[in-house]
Design a protein around this motif. Structure first.
Motif, mmCIF file in Angstrom:
data_model
loop_
_atom_site.group_PDB
_atom_site.id
_atom_site.type_symbol
_atom_site.label_atom_id
_atom_site.label_comp_id
_atom_site.label_asym_id
_atom_site.label_seq_id
_atom_site.Cartn_x
_atom_site.Cartn_y
_atom_site.Cartn_z
ATOM 1 N N SER A 5 0.854 -1.187 0.000
ATOM 2 C CA SER A 5 0.000 0.000 0.000
ATOM 3 C C SER A 5 0.889 1.236 0.000
ATOM 4 C CB SER A 5 -0.922 -0.001 1.220
ATOM 5 O OG SER A 5 -1.686 1.183 1.283
ATOM 6 N N LEU A 6 0.872 1.975 -1.075
ATOM 7 C CA LEU A 6 1.732 3.146 -1.206
ATOM 8 C C LEU A 6 1.432 4.159 -0.114
ATOM 9 C CD1 LEU A 6 3.903 4.585 -2.924
ATOM 10 C CD2 LEU A 6 2.047 5.640 -4.221
ATOM 11 N N MET A 7 2.403 4.321 0.814
ATOM 12 C CA MET A 7 2.283 5.260 1.923
ATOM 13 C C MET A 7 1.022 5.031 2.759
ATOM 14 S SD MET A 7 3.623 8.807 0.151
ATOM 15 C CE MET A 7 3.456 9.709 1.691
ATOM 16 N N GLY A 8 0.455 3.824 2.691
ATOM 17 C CA GLY A 8 -0.742 3.514 3.455
ATOM 18 C C GLY A 8 -2.036 4.010 2.846
ATOM 19 N N TYR A 9 -1.966 4.613 1.656
ATOM 20 C CA TYR A 9 -3.163 5.195 1.060
ATOM 21 C C TYR A 9 -4.136 4.146 0.537
ATOM 22 C CZ TYR A 9 -0.939 9.750 1.324
ATOM 23 O OH TYR A 9 -0.344 10.891 1.768
ATOM 24 N N PHE A 10 -3.664 2.914 0.358
ATOM 25 C CA PHE A 10 -4.545 1.868 -0.154
ATOM 26 C C PHE A 10 -4.768 0.775 0.889
ATOM 27 C CE2 PHE A 10 -2.857 4.015 -3.836
ATOM 28 C CZ PHE A 10 -3.963 4.132 -4.669
ATOM 29 N N ASP A 11 -4.661 1.150 2.158
ATOM 30 C CA ASP A 11 -4.941 0.198 3.227
ATOM 31 C C ASP A 11 -6.400 -0.245 3.237
ATOM 32 O OD1 ASP A 11 -2.344 0.338 3.988
ATOM 33 O OD2 ASP A 11 -2.668 1.534 5.789
#
Length: 342
Positions: free
Chosen positions: A79-85
């Motif tokens: 997840s890129l930087m948590g944005y797609f968690d």
């Protein structure tokens, strides 16, 4: 098609106006306890598409990307930087289903086998002249004005959402329509057999197909499902977003622009070479999605994750839609149902 990231920023804004909702934490991790959590919150300061530099995204280097010893997923938890968690973890990390590479290989092999003969890519002058309006005619003026207008919408979207939106199917379709309108306005002034006439003609069906798919899937499947599954306090905010200026342009007026540019002003029935070019574009996007975006944790369309068998069904449905669009619009053109608009 899955939820487009264009939806993400507005949801962040709407959530701030709902007193009973907790604020999104700095990590922007969202629980998948209900369908409405598929709408993520990218504000202009927190979304990955609006960062000021590549370092802000913490993207892997090219050396890491092509290093055989590097893991397939190059970002933490896929997840890129948590944005797609908000995407379930099993769709972000872990091995692919064995059917995914087999399916992709079969599609590529089939397209190579189906590749039209070289002469199929070259239309005669009469066929090319029938696909664009004559200079200074009403439809020539339309193409010129629409070209300018659609560029304004694109630049507005890029300014508000960031350059990363060009990775989405919707915006790539919009860009293709911009190119088609621009080349159609330029076409009357180009000499016969100019390569831009050839390019413009080969883009004709791909532009119509992608606009048709975007229009159909968003307005009749994705948006209704989101609207019905959202809790009442969020539904109004989503409706406001869905009927915002940019969304109406990208998801509704796109089909109008496409029809006027590729069907109303042309009498040539689509041939197999047109369908083949659109399918090549589709598999090209699919390869970019699974070979590039999947590795850096950008999951724009989770239903196409190669880690489940459902991805094969989703891809099959998408490719089948191209065939359906091909036969549908050929029927419309052959029956001359839009002749009254000429």
């Amino acid at each position: 098609m899955a939820v487009d990231p264009n939806i993400i920023q507005q949801q962040h804004m709407s959530e701030s106006n709902i007193s009973r909702e907790a604020k999104i934490s700095q990590s922007t991790t969202i629980n998948m306890s209900s369908p409405n959590e598929t709408i993520r919150a990218f504000s202009s300061k927190s979304r990955p598409f609006a960062v000021s530099s590549r370092n802000d995204l913490n993207l892997p280097t090219l050396r890491q990307f092509f290093d055989p010893s590097s893991p397939w997923v190059l970002v933490h938890e896929g997840s890129l930087m948590g944005y797609f968690d908000f995407v379930p973890r099993y769709l972000r990390v872990g091995p692919w289903t064995v059917f995914a590479p087999i399916f992709i290989s079969i599609v590529i092999a089939k397209l190579i086998y189906w590749m039209p003969h070289q002469q199929s890519f070259h239309l005669n002058d009469d066929e090319i002249l029938s696909t664009h309006p004559m200079e200074y005619s009403a439809f020539w003026i339309y193409n010129l004005m629409a070209f300018v207008w659609m560029k304004i919408v694109l630049f507005s979207t890029l300014r508000k959402r960031g350059p990363g939106v060009v990775l989405t199917y919707t915006v790539q379709s919009w860009i293709m329509l911009i190119i088609r309108h621009g080349l159609s306005a330029l076409a009357p002034f180009l000499p016969n057999k100019h390569f831009l006439l050839w390019v413009n003609e080969l883009l004709r069906f791909p532009a119509l197909a992608t606009a048709s798919i975007t229009f159909f899937y968003w307005n009749f499947i994705i948006a209704p499902v989101i609207g019905l599954t959202l809790p009442p306090e969020r539904r109004h905010a989503f409706l406001q977003f869905n009927f915002s200026f940019r969304l109406i342009q990208l998801h509704f007026f796109n089909i109008i622009f496409a029809i006027l540019n590729t069907v109303v002003t042309s009498s040539r029935v689509f041939q197999f070479v047109d369908l083949w070019c659109a399918l090549v574009g589709a598999i090209g996007y699919a390869l970019m999605y699974v070979l590039v975006l999947d590795r850096i944790g950008v999951h724009l369309y989770p239903v196409f994750s190669p880690r489940t068998l459902w991805s094969v069904l989703s891809w099959s449905a998408m490719f089948a839609t191209y065939f359906a669009v091909f036969y549908f619009w050929n029927h419309i053109i052959s029956s001359d149902r839009l002749s009254s608009l000429l």
